[in-house]
Design a protein around this motif. Structure first.
Motif, PDB file in Angstrom:
ATOM      1  N   VAL A   1      -6.103  -9.837   1.572  1.00  0.00           N
ATOM      2  CA  VAL A   1      -5.515 -10.883   2.407  1.00  0.00           C
ATOM      3  C   VAL A   1      -6.633 -11.541   3.204  1.00  0.00           C
ATOM      4  CG1 VAL A   1      -3.856 -11.403   4.231  1.00  0.00           C
ATOM      5  CG2 VAL A   1      -3.344  -9.628   2.545  1.00  0.00           C
ATOM      6  N   VAL A   2      -6.765 -12.847   3.011  1.00  0.00           N
ATOM      7  CA  VAL A   2      -7.867 -13.588   3.617  1.00  0.00           C
ATOM      8  C   VAL A   2      -7.321 -14.545   4.680  1.00  0.00           C
ATOM      9  CG1 VAL A   2      -9.718 -15.251   3.143  1.00  0.00           C
ATOM     10  CG2 VAL A   2      -9.197 -13.442   1.486  1.00  0.00           C
ATOM     11  N   ASN A   3      -7.975 -14.551   5.826  1.00  0.00           N
ATOM     12  CA  ASN A   3      -7.595 -15.484   6.877  1.00  0.00           C
ATOM     13  C   ASN A   3      -7.983 -16.894   6.436  1.00  0.00           C
ATOM     14  OD1 ASN A   3      -7.744 -17.178   9.196  1.00  0.00           O
ATOM     15  ND2 ASN A   3      -7.737 -15.336  10.481  1.00  0.00           N
ATOM     16  N   PRO A   4      -7.036 -17.820   6.323  1.00  0.00           N
ATOM     17  CA  PRO A   4      -7.359 -19.135   5.754  1.00  0.00           C
ATOM     18  C   PRO A   4      -8.283 -19.963   6.661  1.00  0.00           C
ATOM     19  CG  PRO A   4      -5.055 -19.046   6.478  1.00  0.00           C
ATOM     20  CD  PRO A   4      -5.631 -17.684   6.662  1.00  0.00           C
ATOM     21  N   VAL A   5      -8.317 -19.637   7.937  1.00  0.00           N
ATOM     22  CA  VAL A   5      -9.171 -20.424   8.842  1.00  0.00           C
ATOM     23  C   VAL A   5     -10.605 -19.905   8.821  1.00  0.00           C
ATOM     24  CG1 VAL A   5      -9.493 -21.228  11.224  1.00  0.00           C
ATOM     25  CG2 VAL A   5      -7.166 -20.888  10.311  1.00  0.00           C
TER      26      VAL A   5
ATOM     27  N   GLU B   1      -4.033  -6.112   7.016  1.00  0.00           N
ATOM     28  CA  GLU B   1      -3.052  -6.779   6.145  1.00  0.00           C
ATOM     29  C   GLU B   1      -3.288  -6.404   4.682  1.00  0.00           C
ATOM     30  OE1 GLU B   1      -0.405  -8.901   6.802  1.00  0.00           O
ATOM     31  OE2 GLU B   1      -0.650  -8.167   8.836  1.00  0.00           O
ATOM     32  N   THR B   2      -4.562  -6.295   4.316  1.00  0.00           N
ATOM     33  CA  THR B   2      -4.896  -5.950   2.933  1.00  0.00           C
ATOM     34  C   THR B   2      -4.385  -4.544   2.600  1.00  0.00           C
ATOM     35  OG1 THR B   2      -6.827  -7.352   2.980  1.00  0.00           O
ATOM     36  CG2 THR B   2      -6.809  -5.649   1.299  1.00  0.00           C
ATOM     37  N   GLU B   3      -4.602  -3.627   3.554  1.00  0.00           N
ATOM     38  CA  GLU B   3      -4.137  -2.248   3.344  1.00  0.00           C
ATOM     39  C   GLU B   3      -2.618  -2.217   3.210  1.00  0.00           C
ATOM     40  OE1 GLU B   3      -4.290   1.198   2.239  1.00  0.00           O
ATOM     41  OE2 GLU B   3      -6.167   0.083   2.283  1.00  0.00           O
ATOM     42  N   ALA B   4      -1.932  -2.986   4.081  1.00  0.00           N
ATOM     43  CA  ALA B   4      -0.459  -3.034   4.045  1.00  0.00           C
ATOM     44  C   ALA B   4       0.024  -3.582   2.702  1.00  0.00           C
ATOM     45  CB  ALA B   4       0.068  -3.898   5.188  1.00  0.00           C
ATOM     46  N   LEU B   5      -0.651  -4.617   2.212  1.00  0.00           N
ATOM     47  CA  LEU B   5      -0.276  -5.215   0.918  1.00  0.00           C
ATOM     48  C   LEU B   5      -0.440  -4.184  -0.204  1.00  0.00           C
ATOM     49  CD1 LEU B   5       0.427  -7.873  -0.689  1.00  0.00           C
ATOM     50  CD2 LEU B   5      -2.032  -8.108  -1.036  1.00  0.00           C
ATOM     51  N   ARG B   6      -1.559  -3.443  -0.145  1.00  0.00           N
ATOM     52  CA  ARG B   6      -1.819  -2.437  -1.193  1.00  0.00           C
ATOM     53  C   ARG B   6      -0.761  -1.339  -1.154  1.00  0.00           C
ATOM     54  NH1 ARG B   6      -8.342  -2.378  -0.770  1.00  0.00           N
ATOM     55  NH2 ARG B   6      -8.630  -4.242  -2.014  1.00  0.00           N
ATOM     56  N   ARG B   7      -0.396  -0.940   0.099  1.00  0.00           N
ATOM     57  CA  ARG B   7       0.631   0.109   0.229  1.00  0.00           C
ATOM     58  C   ARG B   7       1.947  -0.350  -0.400  1.00  0.00           C
ATOM     59  NH1 ARG B   7      -1.175   1.442   5.350  1.00  0.00           N
ATOM     60  NH2 ARG B   7       0.370   0.067   6.312  1.00  0.00           N
TER      61      ARG B   7
END
Ligand code: PLP
Length: 480
Positions: free
Chosen positions: A7-11, A19-25
């Motif tokens: 998950v990349v911060n668009p700004v 967020e990346t860890e949560a997405l992977r979980r």
């Protein structure tokens, strides 16, 4: 924004680690729980039940909370039948999970043969003695409702042996009655198509009598006359068999599998009087009706009747762990002296399983704290009134009936004949309700309702809306 699984911060363009860890979980959980059709094929039930309208994968139930369940594909459905009229306190109650975990670590298993006992089993038996009506105060635990009924018939048999009446062994039951899927309970099953294959294995001589089914059999008479007619039929059957050979009558206060047949009040009292008169034991099968389902702790309480034996299961733990019990009155227990060295009814390996009993205790605490018996009465009335109001102009609806949160819509042909609606047509209601967001149970000519007892008024109204909409759609289909 997602970029190669991160998950990349668009700004700022930096990777958000949390967020990346949560997405992977979430992804991992998703992968863990996706079951494919090849695995499902190994379930024997896949061979015995037809799934006419959805793929096996779409019917995998993955998680649940309160009255709601989710499939593995994420479809959310209102559980209008509490699994199989089991999950009385509702899904996902952490208190029960914690009681199970604690008991599992403390003592997961020990038998109750050879006089051993355990704390949750004794506590639950004592609790049941306070909840069950009259002097139903001795519990023999087992695992399933079928076994509870087997034990009830075995206790009855041993009672007659102990009291010097060895000729009494027959068990009379009701046409349309269902008491389980074991050889013994099939002998008292009143659904002939279910037991046909096992006829050669059955004990012969078990008579089945007609229960009072007001909608079909009241005719121009009154409920009271219907009860008297059926009671006379029961008395005749026992006399014909010979009371000296009859051990017990087994019956459901409301015949559930047989089509939510609700005998008028007065029926259980009549059965009790006949049993007393002819010296036959009365076994109430409260496997479905027990633990609040009908707006009383037990359905026999609607008539202040105390059976000699009462079988319970399902709602005793709300299905979190399988457990059942046969509860006996004092005079039955007294036939077996406490200092007797001789075993009577043989318990099974898992009788009074500590973890199941701990789940039962936690479940009953929730029932009491959340006043679910009272809620079942109030929400049951709302459900039946709601259905009656919504369905009053439907030509294919013969009757809406219910007691507490056990309710049914009886479906009829739209030609005014009153004949039961073709079962294949009725079965369409399962799909129609599913598409509209609820699991209902349509079988024979009857659409059945038995939601968790924790259902709220808003959820009842939603259930009514889905059922009414589904029935309207079916009526339109039939009209072509
Ligand atoms: N008795 C009744 C009234 C039931 O409805 C059922 C099951 O639905 C049983 C007994 C059998 O219980 P089990 O399936 O737990 O063996």
């Amino acid at each position: 924004r997602e970029w190669y699984g991160m998950v990349v911060n668009p700004v700022t363009g930096t990777v958000d680690q949390r967020e990346t860890e949560a997405l992977r979980r979430t992804r991992r959980q998703g992968e863990d729980t996706m079951i494919d059709g090849r695995m499902i094929q190994h379930l024997w039930t896949h061979k015995t039940q037809d799934h006419p309208w959805l793929s096996d994968e779409e019917l995998v139930i993955d998680r649940a909370e309160g009255v709601w369940v989710w499939t593995q594909n994420g479809k959310k459905l209102l559980d209008g039948f509490a699994g199989l009229a089991v999950v009385n306190v509702g899904h996902g109650r952490r208190e029960i999970a914690e009681a199970i975990a604690e008991q599992t670590v403390r003592l997961a298993y020990y038998p109750t043969t050879r006089q051993f006992s355990n704390r949750p089993a004794a506590e639950l038996a004592a609790k049941l003695a306070t909840l069950a009506p009259g002097d139903l105060t001795y519990s023999m635990f087992a695992v399933s409702g079928s076994e509870a009924n087997e034990r009830a018939m075995q206790i009855a048999r041993h009672y007659w042996l102990a009291t010097g009446k060895p000729g009494k062994y027959k068990v009379i039951s009701l046409q349309g009655g269902y008491h389980g899927a074991t050889a013994g309970t099939f002998a008292v099953c009143g659904l002939p198509q279910m037991v046909e294959a096992y006829a050669p294995l059955q004990v012969p001589g078990f008579a089945k009598v007609t229960p009072p089914h007001p909608y079909r059999d009241r005719g121009a008479g009154t409920d009271e006359e219907l009860v008297q007619r059926c009671a006379a039929g029961l008395r005749e059957a026992i006399v014909r068999e010979g009371p000296d050979t009859v051990s017990a009558v087994i019956l459901e206060p409301i015949l559930s599998s047989g089509g939510i047949i609700i005998p008028p009040l007065g029926w259980l009292r009549a059965v009790r009087a006949i049993c007393d008169d002819l010296e036959v034991l009365m076994i109430a099968d409260e496997v479905i009706t027990g633990f609040g389902r009908t707006g009383r702790w037990f359905a026999v309480e609607h008539e202040s009747v105390v059976p000699d034996l009462m079988s319970v299961a399902k709602g005793i733990t709300s299905g979190y762990v399988p457990l059942s019990a046969t509860i006996a009155r004092r005079h039955l227990a007294d036939a077996f002296p406490a200092d007797s060295k001789q075993e009577n009814v043989h318990p099974n390996t898992y009788a009074a399983h500590p973890v199941a009993c701990a789940a039962g205790l936690a479940n009953l605490r929730i029932m009491e704290q959340d006043r679910l018996v009272e809620n079942a009465e109030a929400m049951g009335a709302r459900l039946v009134e709601g259905l009656r109001g919504a369905l009053k102009t439907r030509a294919i609806v013969g009757e809406v009936r219910g007691r507490g949160l056990l309710a049914a819509v009886e479906l009829i042909e739209p030609d005014g004949s009153g004949r039961p609606l073709d079962a294949k047509r009725v079965a369409d209601l399962d799909r129609k309700a599913w598409d509209r967001g609820a699991i209902l149970y349509a079988r024979g000519s009857v659409l059945r309702f038995a939601p968790p007892l924790c259902i709220t008024a808003a959820e009842v109204d939603e259930l009514v809306g889905i059922a009414a909409d589904s029935i309207e759609a079916l009526e339109r289909d039939i009209a072509g």
